[in-house]
Enzyme design. Structure first.
Site, short mmCIF file in Angstrom:
data_model
loop_
_atom_site.label_atom_id
_atom_site.label_comp_id
_atom_site.label_asym_id
_atom_site.label_seq_id
_atom_site.Cartn_x
_atom_site.Cartn_y
_atom_site.Cartn_z
N LYS A 143 0.83 -1.21 0.00
CA LYS A 143 0.00 0.00 0.00
C LYS A 143 0.86 1.26 0.00
CE LYS A 143 -2.80 1.73 3.22
NZ LYS A 143 -3.68 1.83 4.32
N HIS A 163 -11.38 -0.69 2.65
CA HIS A 163 -12.59 -0.24 1.96
C HIS A 163 -12.53 -0.54 0.45
CE1 HIS A 163 -13.90 1.75 5.57
NE2 HIS A 163 -12.81 2.49 5.62
#
Ligand code: SF4
Length: 241
Positions: A143, A163
């Protein structure tokens, strides 16, 4: 490097347009400073944007070049970033990255300032290869590498948080079996490069506001007709009575 043209599916096009209609146009504002972005992302781990921003500003005010940050004792870096939390761990991580880049450049016979070196290393690779390269740096996960690629370099790697991963699977944008790590590069293959930022922000907002992990609010979801998830679970789990 020219981007490969990708023709998105009708489904992805509909989802993208609905996200824009719901959450507004999103504009990326890259600064093409991947080393600054990488240090900033390390500082942002486990703290708020306000605290990490303050730590970053103090760091670059105290040490105007990354070479200075690399060469001073670690406790001095930790002191400068104290407001960002986990200062000792993050100071060591930042210096490890700077020392690794220095060693890599030395081995290749180069002598550029470190920001320029990292920029060139990313620019000469495809987005996916550059993302993989960033991940070889100490303490840089999928990430963090994707954040640098998208936010600082405007390259179409999608940072995948909880999410983005959940909502993408529910909407059928990615296969349910694709894990978060693999998902970072899927969007580079299915979406036009200039959509990736808007998809990223839109999917996060949708996950936070409507498509919750538990009891998503399907009854008020503007993407309902595009969703692969709703017909596959008990209506009581989706907020539809
Ligand atoms: S219909 Fe429900 S599961 Fe599908 S995206 Fe909307 S809130 Fe999420």
């Amino acid at each position: 490097m020219t981007a490969t043209s990708i023709i998105p599916s009708l489904h992805l096009t509909s989802v993208y347009e609905l996200l824009i209609d719901t959450y507004g146009e999103m504009h990326n504002d890259p600064d093409y400073d991947p080393l600054g972005g990488l240090v900033g992302t390390i500082l942002s781990q486990h703290t708020s944007d306000i605290n990490s921003g303050r730590a970053y500003r103090q760091l670059i005010k105290t040490f105007p070049t990354w070479e200075e940050v690399r060469d001073v004792p670690t406790h001095m870096v930790a002191e400068a970033i104290r407001s960002g939390g986990l200062a000792n761990v993050k100071a060591q991580r930042i210096q490890d990255v700077l020392n690794t880049l220095t060693s890599q450049q030395k081995e290749s016979g180069g002598n550029k300032p470190l920001p320029e070196y990292l920029y060139d290393e990313i620019e000469k690779r495809t987005p996916e290869d550059a993302w993989r390269y960033l991940r070889t740096l100490p303490g840089v996960g999928p990430k963090t590498a994707a954040c640098v690629m998208l936010f600082d370099m405007n390259r179409s790697i999608m940072p995948v948080d909880t999410h983005v991963h959940r909502v993408s699977k529910r909407l059928g944008l990615i296969d349910p079996k694709v894990n978060a790590d693999k998902a970072h590069t899927v969007f580079a293959q299915i979406a036009p490069p200039d959509w990736v930022y808007g998809l990223h922000v839109g999917l996060i907002r949708h996950g936070r506001q409507i498509c919750h992990a538990q009891k998503p609010k399907c009854g008020e979801c503007p993407l309902y007709v595009q969703c692969a998830y709703v017909g596959s679970v008990n209506p009581q789990e989706t907020g539809i009575s």
